[in-house]
Design a protein around this motif. Structure first.
Motif, short mmCIF file in Angstrom:
data_model
loop_
_atom_site.label_atom_id
_atom_site.label_comp_id
_atom_site.label_asym_id
_atom_site.label_seq_id
_atom_site.Cartn_x
_atom_site.Cartn_y
_atom_site.Cartn_z
N GLN A 6 35.59 -109.90 -53.73
CA GLN A 6 34.86 -110.03 -52.46
C GLN A 6 33.36 -110.05 -52.70
O GLN A 6 32.63 -110.84 -52.07
N ALA A 7 32.88 -109.22 -53.61
CA ALA A 7 31.44 -109.18 -53.91
C ALA A 7 30.97 -110.51 -54.50
O ALA A 7 29.89 -111.01 -54.15
N GLN A 8 31.78 -111.11 -55.38
CA GLN A 8 31.41 -112.41 -55.95
C GLN A 8 31.40 -113.48 -54.87
O GLN A 8 30.47 -114.29 -54.80
N TYR A 9 32.42 -113.50 -54.03
CA TYR A 9 32.49 -114.47 -52.95
C TYR A 9 31.27 -114.35 -52.04
O TYR A 9 30.62 -115.35 -51.72
N ASP A 10 30.93 -113.13 -51.67
CA ASP A 10 29.76 -112.91 -50.81
C ASP A 10 28.48 -113.41 -51.47
O ASP A 10 27.64 -114.04 -50.82
N GLN A 11 28.33 -113.15 -52.76
CA GLN A 11 27.13 -113.61 -53.48
C GLN A 11 27.10 -115.13 -53.59
O GLN A 11 26.04 -115.75 -53.43
N LEU A 12 28.24 -115.74 -53.87
CA LEU A 12 28.32 -117.21 -53.94
C LEU A 12 27.93 -117.85 -52.61
O LEU A 12 27.18 -118.83 -52.58
N ILE A 13 28.41 -117.30 -51.51
CA ILE A 13 28.06 -117.81 -50.18
C ILE A 13 26.58 -117.59 -49.91
O ILE A 13 25.88 -118.49 -49.41
N GLN A 14 26.08 -116.40 -50.23
CA GLN A 14 24.65 -116.11 -50.02
C GLN A 14 23.78 -117.08 -50.80
O GLN A 14 22.80 -117.61 -50.29
N ASN A 15 24.14 -117.34 -52.06
CA ASN A 15 23.39 -118.30 -52.86
C ASN A 15 23.45 -119.69 -52.25
O ASN A 15 22.48 -120.44 -52.30
#
Length: 123
Positions: A6-15
């Motif tokens: 979930q943390a990676q997904y959130d960071q990918l979307i934020q980027n």
């Protein structure tokens, strides 16, 4: 195994939301297909269509390139004896441009610290 935490997904979307003129994010996740040289270092997902990712793509033919890729196409590339997996220990230490420069130098995505440092400090 899920492709992203979930943390990676959130960071990918934020980027992916970063609309800056020059963005050079650190890769968030490394995906690979077992038994092959296929590897992806992903920096972002399109917020409007999370199937579209951006990063450094290496299909194992000696020509890694930065660009967009479909997560579904990566998933579909699995074979009966090759599985798509996430490198659970990967942490992007450099911007994607450094990984791309090192990959161009040796013809494949590398995590070799010496190669990455040379690429990072190239004039």
């Amino acid at each position: 195994m899920k492709l992203f935490t979930q943390a990676q997904y959130d960071q990918l979307i934020q980027n992916g939301k970063d609309m800056g003129e020059y963005k050079d994010h650190h890769p968030v996740v490394r995906l690979f297909i077992t038994g092959t040289a296929c590897t992806w270092l992903l920096t972002e997902l399109c917020p409007d269509d999370p199937d579209i990712a951006f990063g450094l793509c290496d299909l194992g033919m000696g020509f890694p390139e930065i660009g967009y890729v479909s997560i579904q196409e990566i998933t579909d590339a699995q074979g009966p004896f090759q599985r798509l997996e996430r490198d659970m220990y990967f942490e992007g230490q450099y911007p994607i441009s450094v990984y791309a420069e090192a990959a161009r130098d040796i013809g494949q995505i590398t995590l070799d610290e010496k190669s990455l440092k040379q690429a990072a400090y190239k004039p």
